[in-house]
Design a protein around this motif. Sequence first.
Motif, PDB file in Angstrom:
ATOM      1  N   ASN A   2       0.829  -1.198   0.000  1.00 20.27           N
ATOM      2  CA  ASN A   2       0.000   0.000   0.000  1.00 20.27           C
ATOM      3  C   ASN A   2       0.869   1.256   0.000  1.00 20.27           C
ATOM      4  O   ASN A   2       1.854   1.331   0.730  1.00 20.27           O
ATOM      5  N   LEU A   4       0.505   5.827  -0.633  1.00 22.32           N
ATOM      6  CA  LEU A   4      -0.366   6.986  -0.801  1.00 22.32           C
ATOM      7  C   LEU A   4       0.037   7.637  -2.104  1.00 22.32           C
ATOM      8  O   LEU A   4       1.201   8.001  -2.282  1.00 22.32           O
ATOM      9  N   ASN A   6      -0.714  10.779  -4.401  1.00 24.05           N
ATOM     10  CA  ASN A   6      -1.361  12.096  -4.405  1.00 24.05           C
ATOM     11  C   ASN A   6      -2.420  12.194  -3.307  1.00 24.05           C
ATOM     12  O   ASN A   6      -3.512  12.693  -3.508  1.00 24.05           O
ATOM     13  N   GLY A   7      -2.064  11.652  -2.123  1.00 23.18           N
ATOM     14  CA  GLY A   7      -2.928  11.745  -0.960  1.00 23.18           C
ATOM     15  C   GLY A   7      -4.009  10.690  -0.856  1.00 23.18           C
ATOM     16  O   GLY A   7      -4.747  10.653   0.122  1.00 23.18           O
ATOM     17  N   GLU A   8      -4.104   9.812  -1.853  1.00 20.05           N
ATOM     18  CA  GLU A   8      -5.134   8.764  -1.862  1.00 20.05           C
ATOM     19  C   GLU A   8      -4.491   7.393  -1.660  1.00 20.05           C
ATOM     20  O   GLU A   8      -3.488   7.076  -2.295  1.00 20.05           O
ATOM     21  N   PRO A   9      -5.079   6.549  -0.797  1.00 15.01           N
ATOM     22  CA  PRO A   9      -4.533   5.198  -0.617  1.00 15.01           C
ATOM     23  C   PRO A   9      -4.618   4.400  -1.915  1.00 15.01           C
ATOM     24  O   PRO A   9      -5.597   4.502  -2.654  1.00 15.01           O
ATOM     25  N   ARG A  10      -3.585   3.634  -2.177  1.00 11.52           N
ATOM     26  CA  ARG A  10      -3.548   2.821  -3.394  1.00 11.52           C
ATOM     27  C   ARG A  10      -2.880   1.490  -3.069  1.00 11.52           C
ATOM     28  O   ARG A  10      -1.788   1.463  -2.496  1.00 11.52           O
ATOM     29  N   LYS A  56       4.921   7.573   0.218  1.00 15.24           N
ATOM     30  CA  LYS A  56       4.035   8.687  -0.138  1.00 15.24           C
ATOM     31  C   LYS A  56       4.528   9.246  -1.449  1.00 15.24           C
ATOM     32  O   LYS A  56       5.611   9.827  -1.521  1.00 15.24           O
ATOM     33  N   GLU A  58       3.910  11.618  -4.803  1.00 27.87           N
ATOM     34  CA  GLU A  58       3.202  12.756  -5.400  1.00 27.87           C
ATOM     35  C   GLU A  58       3.635  12.866  -6.851  1.00 27.87           C
ATOM     36  O   GLU A  58       4.831  12.889  -7.145  1.00 27.87           O
TER      37      GLU A  58
END
Length: 66
Positions: A2, A4, A6-10, A56, A58
């Motif tokens: 897992n 993040l 762009n701020g969304e969990p993936r 994380k 971005e």
Amino acid sequence: MNILLNGEPRALAAPIKLVELLREEGLGERRVAVEINGEIVPRGRHADTALNDGDKVEIVHALGGG
């Protein structure tokens, strides 16, 4: 695995390189700026940079238009 994005969990299959993530996101051929855990990743390192659980990421890309 897992991350993040762009701020969304993936959830991603591990292992995966940054270049593969960009392809999955439809950004493989686009000029993008990428930051992983607060560090800029130069384009020349996209193919060699492995993503890790908890990263994380971005991704910023320019949009054309008028």
